[in-house]
Design a protein around this motif. Structure first.
Motif, mmCIF file in Angstrom:
data_model
loop_
_atom_site.group_PDB
_atom_site.id
_atom_site.type_symbol
_atom_site.label_atom_id
_atom_site.label_comp_id
_atom_site.label_asym_id
_atom_site.label_seq_id
_atom_site.Cartn_x
_atom_site.Cartn_y
_atom_site.Cartn_z
ATOM 1 N N ILE A 18 0.837 -1.206 0.000
ATOM 2 C CA ILE A 18 0.000 0.000 0.000
ATOM 3 C C ILE A 18 0.869 1.252 0.000
ATOM 4 O O ILE A 18 0.588 2.216 -0.720
ATOM 5 C CB ILE A 18 -0.991 -0.030 1.176
ATOM 6 N N ASP A 19 1.959 1.220 0.752
ATOM 7 C CA ASP A 19 2.878 2.360 0.788
ATOM 8 C C ASP A 19 3.510 2.600 -0.584
ATOM 9 O O ASP A 19 3.508 3.726 -1.096
ATOM 10 C CB ASP A 19 3.954 2.111 1.853
ATOM 11 N N VAL A 20 4.030 1.554 -1.183
ATOM 12 C CA VAL A 20 4.682 1.681 -2.490
ATOM 13 C C VAL A 20 3.655 2.001 -3.575
ATOM 14 O O VAL A 20 3.947 2.751 -4.511
ATOM 15 C CB VAL A 20 5.494 0.410 -2.812
ATOM 16 N N ALA A 21 2.439 1.458 -3.436
ATOM 17 C CA ALA A 21 1.385 1.794 -4.399
ATOM 18 C C ALA A 21 1.106 3.294 -4.374
ATOM 19 O O ALA A 21 0.813 3.892 -5.412
ATOM 20 C CB ALA A 21 0.111 1.003 -4.103
ATOM 21 N N GLY A 22 1.229 3.911 -3.195
ATOM 22 C CA GLY A 22 1.064 5.360 -3.100
ATOM 23 C C GLY A 22 2.088 6.096 -3.947
ATOM 24 O O GLY A 22 1.778 7.110 -4.587
ATOM 25 N N GLU A 23 3.320 5.592 -3.957
ATOM 26 C CA GLU A 23 4.353 6.181 -4.814
ATOM 27 C C GLU A 23 4.007 6.019 -6.289
ATOM 28 O O GLU A 23 4.178 6.945 -7.083
ATOM 29 C CB GLU A 23 5.706 5.515 -4.551
ATOM 30 N N LEU A 24 3.521 4.830 -6.645
ATOM 31 C CA LEU A 24 3.150 4.579 -8.033
ATOM 32 C C LEU A 24 2.001 5.493 -8.443
ATOM 33 O O LEU A 24 2.026 6.087 -9.528
ATOM 34 C CB LEU A 24 2.755 3.107 -8.202
ATOM 35 N N ILE A 25 1.015 5.652 -7.582
ATOM 36 C CA ILE A 25 -0.142 6.506 -7.876
ATOM 37 C C ILE A 25 0.304 7.956 -8.071
ATOM 38 O O ILE A 25 -0.151 8.636 -9.001
ATOM 39 C CB ILE A 25 -1.197 6.368 -6.760
ATOM 40 N N ALA A 26 1.215 8.423 -7.225
ATOM 41 C CA ALA A 26 1.720 9.795 -7.358
ATOM 42 C C ALA A 26 2.490 9.963 -8.669
ATOM 43 O O ALA A 26 2.315 10.965 -9.378
ATOM 44 C CB ALA A 26 2.602 10.162 -6.166
ATOM 45 N N ALA A 27 3.324 8.987 -9.002
ATOM 46 C CA ALA A 27 4.086 9.051 -10.251
ATOM 47 C C ALA A 27 3.141 9.026 -11.447
ATOM 48 O O ALA A 27 3.331 9.772 -12.419
ATOM 49 C CB ALA A 27 5.089 7.906 -10.325
ATOM 50 N N ALA A 45 4.922 22.686 -15.307
ATOM 51 C CA ALA A 45 5.678 23.066 -14.113
ATOM 52 C C ALA A 45 6.338 21.853 -13.464
ATOM 53 O O ALA A 45 7.297 21.998 -12.704
ATOM 54 C CB ALA A 45 4.748 23.752 -13.108
ATOM 55 N N LEU A 46 5.841 20.660 -13.787
ATOM 56 C CA LEU A 46 6.426 19.430 -13.218
ATOM 57 C C LEU A 46 7.629 18.926 -14.006
ATOM 58 O O LEU A 46 8.292 18.000 -13.563
ATOM 59 C CB LEU A 46 5.362 18.333 -13.137
ATOM 60 N N GLY A 47 7.896 19.524 -15.159
ATOM 61 C CA GLY A 47 9.083 19.134 -15.902
ATOM 62 C C GLY A 47 8.792 18.737 -17.329
ATOM 63 O O GLY A 47 7.706 18.971 -17.859
ATOM 64 N N GLY A 48 9.795 18.093 -17.895
ATOM 65 C CA GLY A 48 9.718 17.691 -19.296
ATOM 66 C C GLY A 48 10.160 16.260 -19.475
ATOM 67 O O GLY A 48 9.914 15.405 -18.622
ATOM 68 N N ILE A 49 10.873 16.017 -20.567
ATOM 69 C CA ILE A 49 11.292 14.660 -20.926
ATOM 70 C C ILE A 49 12.099 13.980 -19.817
ATOM 71 O O ILE A 49 11.814 12.824 -19.492
ATOM 72 C CB ILE A 49 12.078 14.663 -22.260
ATOM 73 N N PRO A 50 13.074 14.637 -19.179
ATOM 74 C CA PRO A 50 13.821 13.950 -18.118
ATOM 75 C C PRO A 50 12.921 13.496 -16.963
ATOM 76 O O PRO A 50 13.074 12.387 -16.441
ATOM 77 C CB PRO A 50 14.844 14.987 -17.650
ATOM 78 N N GLU A 51 11.977 14.338 -16.593
ATOM 79 C CA GLU A 51 11.073 13.983 -15.498
ATOM 80 C C GLU A 51 10.128 12.858 -15.915
ATOM 81 O O GLU A 51 9.828 11.958 -15.122
ATOM 82 C CB GLU A 51 10.289 15.224 -15.039
ATOM 83 N N ILE A 52 9.676 12.910 -17.162
ATOM 84 C CA ILE A 52 8.829 11.833 -17.682
ATOM 85 C C ILE A 52 9.578 10.508 -17.614
ATOM 86 O O ILE A 52 9.049 9.500 -17.133
ATOM 87 C CB ILE A 52 8.383 12.130 -19.130
ATOM 88 N N LYS A 53 10.812 10.506 -18.089
ATOM 89 C CA LYS A 53 11.617 9.274 -18.096
ATOM 90 C C LYS A 53 11.858 8.775 -16.675
ATOM 91 O O LYS A 53 11.811 7.568 -16.414
ATOM 92 C CB LYS A 53 12.940 9.485 -18.832
ATOM 93 N N LEU A 55 9.923 9.282 -14.005
ATOM 94 C CA LEU A 55 8.658 8.756 -13.492
ATOM 95 C C LEU A 55 8.342 7.390 -14.094
ATOM 96 O O LEU A 55 7.922 6.465 -13.392
ATOM 97 C CB LEU A 55 7.520 9.745 -13.758
ATOM 98 N N GLU A 56 8.544 7.267 -15.391
ATOM 99 C CA GLU A 56 8.320 5.974 -16.043
ATOM 100 C C GLU A 56 9.243 4.909 -15.465
ATOM 101 O O GLU A 56 8.810 3.769 -15.233
ATOM 102 C CB GLU A 56 8.528 6.084 -17.553
ATOM 103 N N ALA A 57 10.489 5.281 -15.210
ATOM 104 C CA ALA A 57 11.448 4.329 -14.635
ATOM 105 C C ALA A 57 11.029 3.914 -13.231
ATOM 106 O O ALA A 57 11.152 2.740 -12.861
ATOM 107 C CB ALA A 57 12.852 4.932 -14.619
ATOM 108 N N ARG A 58 10.538 4.852 -12.442
ATOM 109 C CA ARG A 58 10.102 4.519 -11.074
ATOM 110 C C ARG A 58 8.904 3.574 -11.106
ATOM 111 O O ARG A 58 8.851 2.611 -10.338
ATOM 112 C CB ARG A 58 9.774 5.790 -10.286
ATOM 113 N N ILE A 59 7.958 3.830 -11.983
ATOM 114 C CA ILE A 59 6.798 2.943 -12.112
ATOM 115 C C ILE A 59 7.261 1.545 -12.517
ATOM 116 O O ILE A 59 6.823 0.545 -11.933
ATOM 117 C CB ILE A 59 5.765 3.517 -13.098
ATOM 118 N N GLU A 60 8.134 1.461 -13.488
ATOM 119 C CA GLU A 60 8.652 0.159 -13.934
ATOM 120 C C GLU A 60 9.413 -0.547 -12.810
ATOM 121 O O GLU A 60 9.295 -1.763 -12.648
ATOM 122 C CB GLU A 60 9.545 0.325 -15.160
ATOM 123 N N GLU A 61 10.158 0.205 -12.029
ATOM 124 C CA GLU A 61 10.892 -0.366 -10.900
ATOM 125 C C GLU A 61 9.924 -0.982 -9.873
ATOM 126 O O GLU A 61 10.152 -2.086 -9.373
ATOM 127 C CB GLU A 61 11.736 0.725 -10.252
#
Length: 120
Positions: A18-27, A45-53, A55-61
């Protein structure tokens, strides 16, 4: 061979899940916002391509870590996971979906989500 969880074993993992799912939901939400803002105004305001990459990497992790534990990830919007199990000699999946506060449901493996029932 796939890992088989007991209900108690799966329940013991839930606080961390549940804790880690919260991180995934935020990402996931940040990704949606960045994509919408970039499409509608050209910038976010949240960023561009580097931030997208990132976030995608964190979700995949997160998804990979769950999969490595033998947890089946059925979806990320909403987060839906299954724990392979056997109840009364029947192959089932202990089922948790985003928003639930505990693991309290299962379904026969061959029926999927529409066959959800409360765990005994």
């Amino acid at each position: 061979m796939a890992r088989i969880f007991s209900p108690d074993e799966a329940r013991s993992l839930m606080p961390s899940i549940i804790d880690v799912a919260g991180e995934l939901i935020a990402a996931r939400a940040d990704l949606a916002e960045i994509a919408f803002d970039r499409q509608s105004t050209g910038a976010s305001a949240l960023g561009g391509i580097p931030e997208i990459k990132a976030l995608e990497a964190r979700i995949e992790e997160i998804v990979s870590a769950w999969t490595e534990q033998g947890i089946e990830v059925k979806g990320i919007a909403p987060v839906l996971i299954d724990f392979p199990a056997v109840l009364d000699g029947v192959s089932v999946r202990l089922c948790w979906i985003e928003g639930e506060t505990a693991l309290g449901w299962y379904h026969r493996t061959d029926l999927g989500f529409p066959g959800r029932r409360p765990l005994p």
